[in-house]
Motif scaffolding. Structure first.
Motif, mmCIF file in Angstrom:
data_model
loop_
_atom_site.group_PDB
_atom_site.id
_atom_site.type_symbol
_atom_site.label_atom_id
_atom_site.label_comp_id
_atom_site.label_asym_id
_atom_site.label_seq_id
_atom_site.Cartn_x
_atom_site.Cartn_y
_atom_site.Cartn_z
ATOM 1 N N LYS A 20 -8.348 15.303 51.978
ATOM 2 C CA LYS A 20 -9.056 14.313 51.162
ATOM 3 C C LYS A 20 -10.388 14.872 50.672
ATOM 4 O O LYS A 20 -10.785 14.657 49.524
ATOM 5 N N ILE A 21 -11.078 15.589 51.549
ATOM 6 C CA ILE A 21 -12.354 16.178 51.159
ATOM 7 C C ILE A 21 -12.130 17.373 50.236
ATOM 8 O O ILE A 21 -12.769 17.499 49.192
ATOM 9 N N HIS A 22 -11.201 18.239 50.616
ATOM 10 C CA HIS A 22 -10.915 19.427 49.798
ATOM 11 C C HIS A 22 -10.551 19.043 48.365
ATOM 12 O O HIS A 22 -11.040 19.648 47.400
ATOM 13 N N ASP A 23 -9.724 18.035 48.209
ATOM 14 C CA ASP A 23 -9.242 17.624 46.894
ATOM 15 C C ASP A 23 -10.398 17.274 45.964
ATOM 16 O O ASP A 23 -10.433 17.672 44.796
ATOM 17 N N TYR A 24 -11.394 16.556 46.499
ATOM 18 C CA TYR A 24 -12.456 16.039 45.637
ATOM 19 C C TYR A 24 -13.688 16.929 45.601
ATOM 20 O O TYR A 24 -14.664 16.607 44.907
ATOM 21 N N THR A 25 -13.677 18.035 46.318
ATOM 22 C CA THR A 25 -14.814 18.954 46.248
ATOM 23 C C THR A 25 -14.506 20.208 45.450
ATOM 24 O O THR A 25 -15.354 20.703 44.706
ATOM 25 N N SER A 26 -13.290 20.744 45.594
ATOM 26 C CA SER A 26 -13.016 22.023 44.935
ATOM 27 C C SER A 26 -11.723 22.048 44.126
ATOM 28 O O SER A 26 -11.454 23.012 43.426
ATOM 29 N N ILE A 27 -10.919 21.020 44.202
ATOM 30 C CA ILE A 27 -9.639 20.898 43.498
ATOM 31 C C ILE A 27 -8.645 21.956 43.984
ATOM 32 O O ILE A 27 -7.628 21.633 44.572
ATOM 33 N N CYS A 28 -8.952 23.245 43.737
ATOM 34 C CA CYS A 28 -8.069 24.291 44.259
ATOM 35 C C CYS A 28 -8.813 25.620 44.256
ATOM 36 O O CYS A 28 -9.793 25.789 43.537
ATOM 37 N N ALA A 29 -8.330 26.540 45.072
ATOM 38 C CA ALA A 29 -8.879 27.897 45.083
ATOM 39 C C ALA A 29 -8.445 28.628 43.811
ATOM 40 O O ALA A 29 -7.487 28.223 43.132
ATOM 41 N N PRO A 30 -9.120 29.728 43.442
ATOM 42 C CA PRO A 30 -8.791 30.446 42.210
ATOM 43 C C PRO A 30 -7.326 30.888 42.165
ATOM 44 O O PRO A 30 -6.839 31.577 43.060
ATOM 45 N N THR A 31 -6.631 30.486 41.118
ATOM 46 C CA THR A 31 -5.185 30.681 41.034
ATOM 47 C C THR A 31 -4.755 32.151 41.048
ATOM 48 O O THR A 31 -3.841 32.512 41.805
ATOM 49 N N PRO A 32 -5.366 33.038 40.252
ATOM 50 C CA PRO A 32 -4.906 34.433 40.290
ATOM 51 C C PRO A 32 -5.034 35.056 41.678
ATOM 52 O O PRO A 32 -4.187 35.849 42.100
ATOM 53 N N PHE A 33 -6.080 34.671 42.395
ATOM 54 C CA PHE A 33 -6.287 35.259 43.711
ATOM 55 C C PHE A 33 -5.354 34.636 44.750
ATOM 56 O O PHE A 33 -5.012 35.273 45.751
ATOM 57 N N GLN A 34 -4.941 33.409 44.509
ATOM 58 C CA GLN A 34 -3.891 32.847 45.365
ATOM 59 C C GLN A 34 -2.589 33.644 45.196
ATOM 60 O O GLN A 34 -1.897 33.940 46.170
ATOM 61 N N ARG A 35 -2.267 33.981 43.952
ATOM 62 C CA ARG A 35 -1.045 34.770 43.715
ATOM 63 C C ARG A 35 -1.162 36.137 44.383
ATOM 64 O O ARG A 35 -0.196 36.644 44.957
ATOM 65 N N ALA A 36 -2.337 36.739 44.315
ATOM 66 C CA ALA A 36 -2.542 38.018 44.986
ATOM 67 C C ALA A 36 -2.427 37.871 46.502
ATOM 68 O O ALA A 36 -2.046 38.817 47.196
ATOM 69 N N GLY A 37 -2.736 36.680 47.002
ATOM 70 C CA GLY A 37 -2.604 36.435 48.434
ATOM 71 C C GLY A 37 -1.179 36.566 48.927
ATOM 72 O O GLY A 37 -0.939 36.996 50.066
ATOM 73 N N VAL A 38 -0.219 36.211 48.104
ATOM 74 C CA VAL A 38 1.188 36.378 48.477
ATOM 75 C C VAL A 38 1.492 37.848 48.703
ATOM 76 O O VAL A 38 2.163 38.235 49.672
#
Length: 361
Positions: free
Chosen positions: A235-253
């Motif tokens: 609930k807090i994460h959603d309204y503070t940052s929406i999501c982590a940077p998408t390209p770096f999430q893909r690199a995380g895989v």
């Protein structure tokens, strides 16, 4: 101190920033490729493929299975995972136990949540007094545990974790672990708190990519927790940052697909740099407390100066930046400083040469 290092043209051994060549090339390549295809939001909880990869790898590493749909949340770094967790789970005047010296962002995070810090000082011997822990827990709701610990490099052993687990169960504490340095360990095999007793049932694990893959600027963290706790921190994460940077999430895989040898080599590399720095500091008349994990070392300096005065003089006169030890205490008093050995070997050797040539202590 990073700003002071830039201003003075000093070698920065204050902030835990690895050199660029530390990042695995395949992980960097995956991020560059993702920029061309993945520039928009992911689901706020994180890219499904990444959450699946996190769940799989942490089951292999820790033997605990987290549901990627409901129990794994991708955050904007480990710091956001901790902040969102504390904001979600702490109310006014809730007690939050932590061990000092402590990572400096915990103290304001607790205050932002309206909670009350309950510091336990482990400076002497870096050991936890069980009686002090039990007494503190009677008036607390959360225990915040960093292992391996920044700034000391302490790694909590199985016996200590058993004591923490017993106290947490007896006093019904939620445990929040910061395990960002879990793959940078030099002592015996690392013990994750969630593998001890029933801690997994009451623990939020906060970790991420920054230190393990040397991508501190990418800001991709992970919060792993039982559904009931994940639902609240989301609930807090959603309204503070929406999501982590998408390209770096893909690199995380890609990062999470690296072979086991990578983690062995990572730890071995930092262990060699630890030994280089600690031996060199001792040679120039400083007194390092050799760490068992992470990539920091706390050092006593043997003058009458305050830690802040010593650190400021060090960056001006010796061209080496450190962090005053008082940064890691609630009351802001200490008599040691913190060096990092996250930098490469030539940089560490240059820093040691500077210290030898400009010694006044």
């Amino acid at each position: 101190m990073t700003r002071a290092a830039l201003r003075e043209g000093a070698i920065n051994l204050s902030q835990g920033i690895p050199d660029e060549e530390e990042t695995p090339p395949a992980v960097k390549a995956a991020a560059k490729e993702a920029i061309d295809s993945s520039s928009q939001y992911t689901l706020t909880w994180g890219l499904p493929e990444l959450r699946e990869a996190v769940a799989d790898r942490y089951e292999a590493w820790k033997g605990v299975r987290y549901d990627p749909e409901t129990e794994v949340t991708v955050t904007c770094g480990t710091s956001e995972a901790i902040m969102s967790t504390l904001l979600a789970l702490c109310g006014e005047d809730d007690g939050v136990i932590y061990f000092e010296p402590t990572y400096e962002s915990y103290i304001p995070a607790i205050r932002f949540a309206g909670a009350r810090g309950v510091p336990i000082d482990i400076t002497d011997g870096l050991t936890v007094d069980p009686d002090e822990l039990r007494a503190a827990a009677k008036d607390a709701s959360v225990l915040l545990l960093n292992t391996p610990q920044n700034p000391t490099g302490k790694v909590f052993g199985r016996d200590e974790l058993r004591e923490i687990a017993a106290v947490a169960e007896a006093e019904d504490l939620v445990v929040v672990t910061d395990e960002i340095y879990e793959h940078i360990v030099y002592a015996d095999d690392y013990v994750s708190p969630v593998t001890v007793g029933n801690l997994a049932e009451r623990t939020v694990v906060c970790t991420g990519m920054s230190k393990t893959y040397s991508v501190t600027g990418w800001r991709v963290g992970f919060a792993l927790a039982p559904d009931c706790l994940s639902a609240e921190l989301r609930k807090i994460h959603d309204y503070t940052s929406i999501c982590a940077p998408t390209p770096f999430q893909r690199a995380g895989v890609e990062a999470l697909s690296l072979p086991d040898d990578y983690y062995v080599e990572l730890s071995d590399s930092y262990e060699a740099r630890r030994d280089l720095l600690c031996d060199g500091l001792a040679d120039v008349g400083l007194d390092p407390v050799v760490p068992d994990g992470a990539y920091y070392v706390m050092v006593r300096y043997g003058t009458d100066e305050s830690d802040t005065a010593f650190a400021r003089r060090l960056v001006r006169e010796a061209g080496v930046a450190t962090v005053p030890g008082s940064s890691f205490y609630t009351d802001g008093e200490a008599d040691w400083v913190r060096f990092t050995f996250s930098r490469n070997e030539p940089t560490l050797r240059e820093a040691l040469d500077n210290l030898a040539e400009n010694r006044w202590w």
